[in-house]
Design a protein around this motif. Sequence first.
Motif, PDB file in Angstrom:
ATOM      1  N   ASP B 121       0.822  -1.216   0.000  1.00  0.00           N
ATOM      2  CA  ASP B 121       0.000   0.000   0.000  1.00  0.00           C
ATOM      3  C   ASP B 121       0.856   1.266   0.000  1.00  0.00           C
ATOM      4  OD1 ASP B 121       1.075  -0.260   2.488  1.00  0.00           O
ATOM      5  OD2 ASP B 121      -0.800  -0.006   3.599  1.00  0.00           O
ATOM      6  N   ARG B 138       4.806   4.134  11.098  1.00  0.00           N
ATOM      7  CA  ARG B 138       4.274   3.950   9.748  1.00  0.00           C
ATOM      8  C   ARG B 138       4.325   5.301   9.057  1.00  0.00           C
ATOM      9  NH1 ARG B 138       0.217   1.096   6.662  1.00  0.00           N
ATOM     10  NH2 ARG B 138      -1.105   2.615   5.628  1.00  0.00           N
ATOM     11  N   TRP B 140       3.625   7.384   5.308  1.00  0.00           N
ATOM     12  CA  TRP B 140       3.023   7.292   3.979  1.00  0.00           C
ATOM     13  C   TRP B 140       2.754   8.683   3.435  1.00  0.00           C
ATOM     14  CZ3 TRP B 140       0.332   6.941   8.470  1.00  0.00           C
ATOM     15  CH2 TRP B 140      -0.879   7.603   8.576  1.00  0.00           C
ATOM     16  N   ALA B 142       0.104  11.150   1.754  1.00  0.00           N
ATOM     17  CA  ALA B 142      -1.276  11.442   1.374  1.00  0.00           C
ATOM     18  C   ALA B 142      -1.278  12.043  -0.023  1.00  0.00           C
ATOM     19  CB  ALA B 142      -1.924  12.396   2.373  1.00  0.00           C
ATOM     20  N   SER B 143      -0.210  12.779  -0.329  1.00  0.00           N
ATOM     21  CA  SER B 143       0.039  13.301  -1.675  1.00  0.00           C
ATOM     22  C   SER B 143       1.557  13.491  -1.755  1.00  0.00           C
ATOM     23  CB  SER B 143      -0.687  14.639  -1.880  1.00  0.00           C
ATOM     24  OG  SER B 143       0.033  15.701  -1.272  1.00  0.00           O
ATOM     25  N   LEU B 146       2.449  15.927   1.006  1.00  0.00           N
ATOM     26  CA  LEU B 146       1.933  15.756   2.372  1.00  0.00           C
ATOM     27  C   LEU B 146       2.299  14.356   2.841  1.00  0.00           C
ATOM     28  CD1 LEU B 146       0.277  16.740   4.815  1.00  0.00           C
ATOM     29  CD2 LEU B 146      -1.802  15.984   3.623  1.00  0.00           C
ATOM     30  N   MET B 148       2.786  11.696   6.023  1.00  0.00           N
ATOM     31  CA  MET B 148       2.181  11.457   7.330  1.00  0.00           C
ATOM     32  C   MET B 148       2.977  10.358   8.031  1.00  0.00           C
ATOM     33  SD  MET B 148      -1.025  13.019   6.772  1.00  0.00           S
ATOM     34  CE  MET B 148      -2.444  12.038   7.147  1.00  0.00           C
ATOM     35  N   VAL B 150       2.762   7.931  11.752  1.00  0.00           N
ATOM     36  CA  VAL B 150       2.153   7.571  13.031  1.00  0.00           C
ATOM     37  C   VAL B 150       3.092   6.595  13.713  1.00  0.00           C
ATOM     38  CG1 VAL B 150       0.281   6.319  14.155  1.00  0.00           C
ATOM     39  CG2 VAL B 150      -0.246   7.939  12.346  1.00  0.00           C
ATOM     40  N   PHE B 164       1.701  11.462  16.127  1.00  0.00           N
ATOM     41  CA  PHE B 164       1.250  11.724  14.764  1.00  0.00           C
ATOM     42  C   PHE B 164       2.042  12.899  14.220  1.00  0.00           C
ATOM     43  CE2 PHE B 164      -1.891  14.176  12.078  1.00  0.00           C
ATOM     44  CZ  PHE B 164      -1.817  13.335  10.991  1.00  0.00           C
ATOM     45  N   SER B 166       2.392  15.358  10.740  1.00  0.00           N
ATOM     46  CA  SER B 166       2.030  15.751   9.372  1.00  0.00           C
ATOM     47  C   SER B 166       3.178  16.601   8.835  1.00  0.00           C
ATOM     48  CB  SER B 166       0.716  16.530   9.353  1.00  0.00           C
ATOM     49  OG  SER B 166       0.811  17.718  10.093  1.00  0.00           O
TER      50      SER B 166
END
Lengths: 188, 188
Positions: B121, B138, B140, B142-143, B146, B148, B150, B164, B166
């Motif tokens: 993923d 983790r 990843w 988002a775009s 961006l 992210m 966690v 978290f 961002s």
Amino acid sequence: MNIQEFFELSAGKWFSHRTSHHLAFKQSEDGKSDIVIEMLAADHPEVAKLCQQYEIDPKHASCGARVTWNGTMEWDEEKHTGSTVLVTVPNEDNPNEGKLLREMGYAEKAPVAGSYKMGSDDALTLITEYETMWSEERLWFASPNLRMRVSVLKRFGGFSMASFTSEIRMGGTPAAAKVSEAANSASS
Amino acid sequence: MNIQEFFELSAGKWFSHRTSHHLAFKQSEDGKSDIVIEMLAADHPEVAKLCQQYEIDPKHASCGARVTWNGTMEWDEEKHTGSTVLVTVPNEDNPNEGKLLREMGYAEKAPVAGSYKMGSDDALTLITEYETMWSEERLWFASPNLRMRVSVLKRFGGFSMASFTSEIRMGGTPAAAKVSEAANSASS
């Protein structure tokens, strides 16, 4: 884990701690809430009622939940309380994906249908499209007593907010014993 | 996406906003940082040097990165600055998993080897075991602009913290144009 099992594991009382990052302002906002999640069987009257609002035959529903919250946000003094009913309506060819019906959420004042996808990694992804907004939320269990949620919100095509929620199971279920162990070890 | 592509997409300058939930105390702590990530080729001298510290043949390294940060935490007045080098050493039978060598991280003062797993993923999972702690992170996108993250931290077997982060791409890359669009739309 299938969607029913995810709902079953979610049932109970949780302390929910949400932090929203407002991306344009580089500011964060905290919210804390007690949440109660009750599993509703597919043939529960509230499940049938919500299906009818969406003009969906209730026999296609696979499960439901009632979520009740009682909390506070950092930026205002008001108590935020409310409740909503969620119902999953799986796709006929693949029960790991389908529609998520929602009576009323935290942000919206009218019924909104979204979609759900239960991943092979046991994470549940919810996508909701509003008139001018789009949100994607990923929920997963770090342990049976620690649920995590990350959501992103797009407005007018651009990401405007990213939120993180950690949820700790409260109360007297056998599984909850592990949470107080976690809390104790953290303070030692 | 493979691990090299993940590192390539991570290269650049980022505004990083981290919120840590201290689970036992039900408190959150914010940290903000400017982060610069530079991709290092597998044959870069710093990659070789770090491999040697771990007594690993540098020819097994697949890629590396230098991460430099400059930020502040909410609960103290100090400036937090530093840098670290990361190197991936893939497993021979599966390059999507392997060792992650780390020169020095934010929390640790001695070299620590962890493991990485690049998921189907496109999320990267990092696991690090310390003497009395265990962390899983983790990451990843988002775009492309961006990122992210966690992470959860276990101490003595119990979850003690969930964080978290961002991260918004800064500066003059072509991809960054989309970020300012996002910021503008959020404030409109």
